[in-house]
Design a protein around this motif. Structure first.
Motif, short mmCIF file in Angstrom:
data_model
loop_
_atom_site.label_atom_id
_atom_site.label_comp_id
_atom_site.label_asym_id
_atom_site.label_seq_id
_atom_site.Cartn_x
_atom_site.Cartn_y
_atom_site.Cartn_z
N ASN A 11 0.84 -1.19 0.00
CA ASN A 11 0.00 0.00 0.00
C ASN A 11 0.88 1.24 0.00
N GLU A 12 0.30 2.40 0.20
CA GLU A 12 1.06 3.65 0.14
C GLU A 12 2.20 3.67 1.13
N GLU A 13 1.94 3.25 2.39
CA GLU A 13 2.99 3.26 3.41
C GLU A 13 4.11 2.28 3.05
N GLY A 14 3.72 1.12 2.53
CA GLY A 14 4.72 0.13 2.13
C GLY A 14 5.60 0.62 1.00
N ARG A 15 5.00 1.32 0.04
CA ARG A 15 5.78 1.86 -1.08
C ARG A 15 6.77 2.91 -0.60
N GLN A 16 6.35 3.76 0.34
CA GLN A 16 7.26 4.79 0.87
C GLN A 16 8.47 4.15 1.54
N ILE A 17 8.23 3.11 2.35
CA ILE A 17 9.32 2.42 3.03
C ILE A 17 10.24 1.76 2.01
N LEU A 18 9.65 1.12 0.99
CA LEU A 18 10.46 0.42 -0.02
C LEU A 18 11.28 1.41 -0.84
N GLU A 19 10.69 2.53 -1.23
CA GLU A 19 11.43 3.53 -2.02
C GLU A 19 12.64 4.04 -1.24
N THR A 20 12.46 4.30 0.05
CA THR A 20 13.58 4.76 0.88
C THR A 20 14.67 3.69 0.96
N PHE A 21 14.25 2.44 1.11
CA PHE A 21 15.20 1.33 1.18
C PHE A 21 16.00 1.20 -0.12
N GLU A 22 15.31 1.24 -1.25
CA GLU A 22 15.98 1.07 -2.54
C GLU A 22 16.97 2.21 -2.79
N THR A 23 16.59 3.42 -2.43
CA THR A 23 17.48 4.56 -2.64
C THR A 23 18.72 4.46 -1.78
N THR A 24 18.56 4.14 -0.51
CA THR A 24 19.71 4.06 0.39
C THR A 24 20.60 2.87 0.05
N GLU A 25 20.02 1.77 -0.41
CA GLU A 25 20.83 0.63 -0.83
C GLU A 25 21.73 1.01 -2.01
N LEU A 26 21.18 1.76 -2.96
CA LEU A 26 21.99 2.20 -4.10
C LEU A 26 23.14 3.09 -3.65
N ARG A 27 22.88 3.94 -2.66
CA ARG A 27 23.92 4.83 -2.18
C ARG A 27 25.06 4.06 -1.51
N CYS A 28 24.78 2.86 -1.01
CA CYS A 28 25.80 2.07 -0.34
C CYS A 28 26.69 1.30 -1.32
N LEU A 29 26.28 1.24 -2.57
CA LEU A 29 27.07 0.51 -3.55
C LEU A 29 28.23 1.34 -4.05
N ASP A 30 29.38 0.70 -4.24
CA ASP A 30 30.52 1.39 -4.84
C ASP A 30 30.22 1.72 -6.30
N ASP A 31 29.41 0.91 -6.92
CA ASP A 31 29.04 1.11 -8.31
C ASP A 31 27.64 0.53 -8.49
N HIS A 32 26.99 0.83 -9.59
CA HIS A 32 25.67 0.27 -9.84
C HIS A 32 25.54 -0.07 -11.31
N ASN A 33 24.64 -0.99 -11.60
CA ASN A 33 24.34 -1.30 -12.98
C ASN A 33 23.67 -0.09 -13.63
N PHE A 34 23.58 -0.12 -14.95
CA PHE A 34 22.86 0.93 -15.65
C PHE A 34 21.47 1.03 -15.05
N THR A 35 21.09 2.21 -14.58
CA THR A 35 19.86 2.39 -13.82
C THR A 35 18.92 3.35 -14.53
N VAL A 36 17.68 2.92 -14.67
CA VAL A 36 16.63 3.70 -15.32
C VAL A 36 15.55 4.01 -14.30
N CYS A 37 15.07 5.26 -14.32
CA CYS A 37 13.98 5.68 -13.43
C CYS A 37 12.76 6.07 -14.26
#
Length: 267
Positions: free
Chosen positions: A73-99
């Protein structure tokens, strides 16, 4: 030396662990708690326990059970979006990423599949978040629904990939605002009409939007992709707006994406 950084969240003062957040992401990806358990190699009761722990921290449900499975639901999506963003920030590199947003999600997935770009990371969020991903070098390519946001992204190259109209459901002065699509364009239209209105709710959820009994705007393209026919208070062409791809510098991959998106002839 091998150093790995993992993310956690503090929600309303309660710790939510990385493993719990990974489980939430797996439920969102698979659409099923049973499938998420299989994907992660854990039992279904453990999945239920992890989701319950996040809900306890959030103070509300974060998933919705449907005949087809489990959705966030809306709350779950907010939590997931924050998780995905912070996980990407922890990577030294990332695959080609499309938003992109849910408005163009099906279109983007179709194009990526057609181009066999299986290693691409796809992030689904609103225009503001997607531009921030670009600016923080966490994404390489973004599709922007609302052209007014391009004033906030002038450092990037941009090209129009199509146009969309918006459906206006008029149920009176009380409005619910969808988090995706060219909402600022739509409400500017109301302002030019000197229409009196109040935005009394906001949602990430299309079903919640459609069932709200309030007035709202939604991109016609999204409804068509979902097989939903709906009468508009104005011709959707009145609220026609550009869909724009932004990127830093065109290369072979970017060029392929742009050509494939433009070939879909969104009108």
């Amino acid at each position: 030396m091998d150093i790995t950084v993992r993310t956690e969240q503090i929600i309303n003062g309660s710790l939510v662990t990385n493993r719990q957040l990974e489980t939430l992401a797996a439920v969102a990806e698979t659409g099923s708690k049973t499938a998420a358990a299989k994907k992660l190699g854990i039992s279904v009761p453990v999945v239920h326990r992890y989701i319950a722990a996040i809900e306890e921290a959030a103070g509300s449900p974060i998933t919705v059970s449907t005949p087809a499975g489990t959705k966030l639901n809306e709350e779950g999506r907010q939590i997931l979006e924050t998780f995905e963003t912070t996980e990407l920030r922890c990577l030294d590199d990332h695959n080609f990423t499309v938003c992109c947003s849910p408005v163009t999600e099906d279109l983007m997935m179709s194009v990526l599949s057609a181009l066999k770009m299986v290693d691409v990371e796809l992030v689904i969020s609103d225009d503001e978040h997607n531009i921030r991903m670009m600016r923080e070098n966490l994404a390489d390519f973004a599709v922007i629904d609302d052209p007014l946001y391009l004033f906030d992204a002038e450092e990037f190259e941009g090209v129009e990939i199509g146009y969309m109209g918006m459906v206006f459901v008029d149920n009176g002065a009380s409005f619910i605002r969808y988090r995706y699509g060219a909402q600022r364009v739509a409400f500017m239209f109301l302002d030019t009409m000197d229409r009196k209105y109040a935005i009394e709710a906001e949602t990430f959820s299309l079903p919640e939007l459609l069932g709200s009994k309030k007035s709202y705007f939604v991109d016609e393209f999204l409804l068509l992709r979902k097989g939903i026919k709906m009468k508009s208070a104005v011709d959707p062409k009145v609220l026609k707006h550009a869909i724009t791809a932004i990127y830093r510098k065109e290369d072979k991959t970017i060029g392929k994406l742009i050509r494939a998106l433009q070939a879909r002839n969104i009108r």
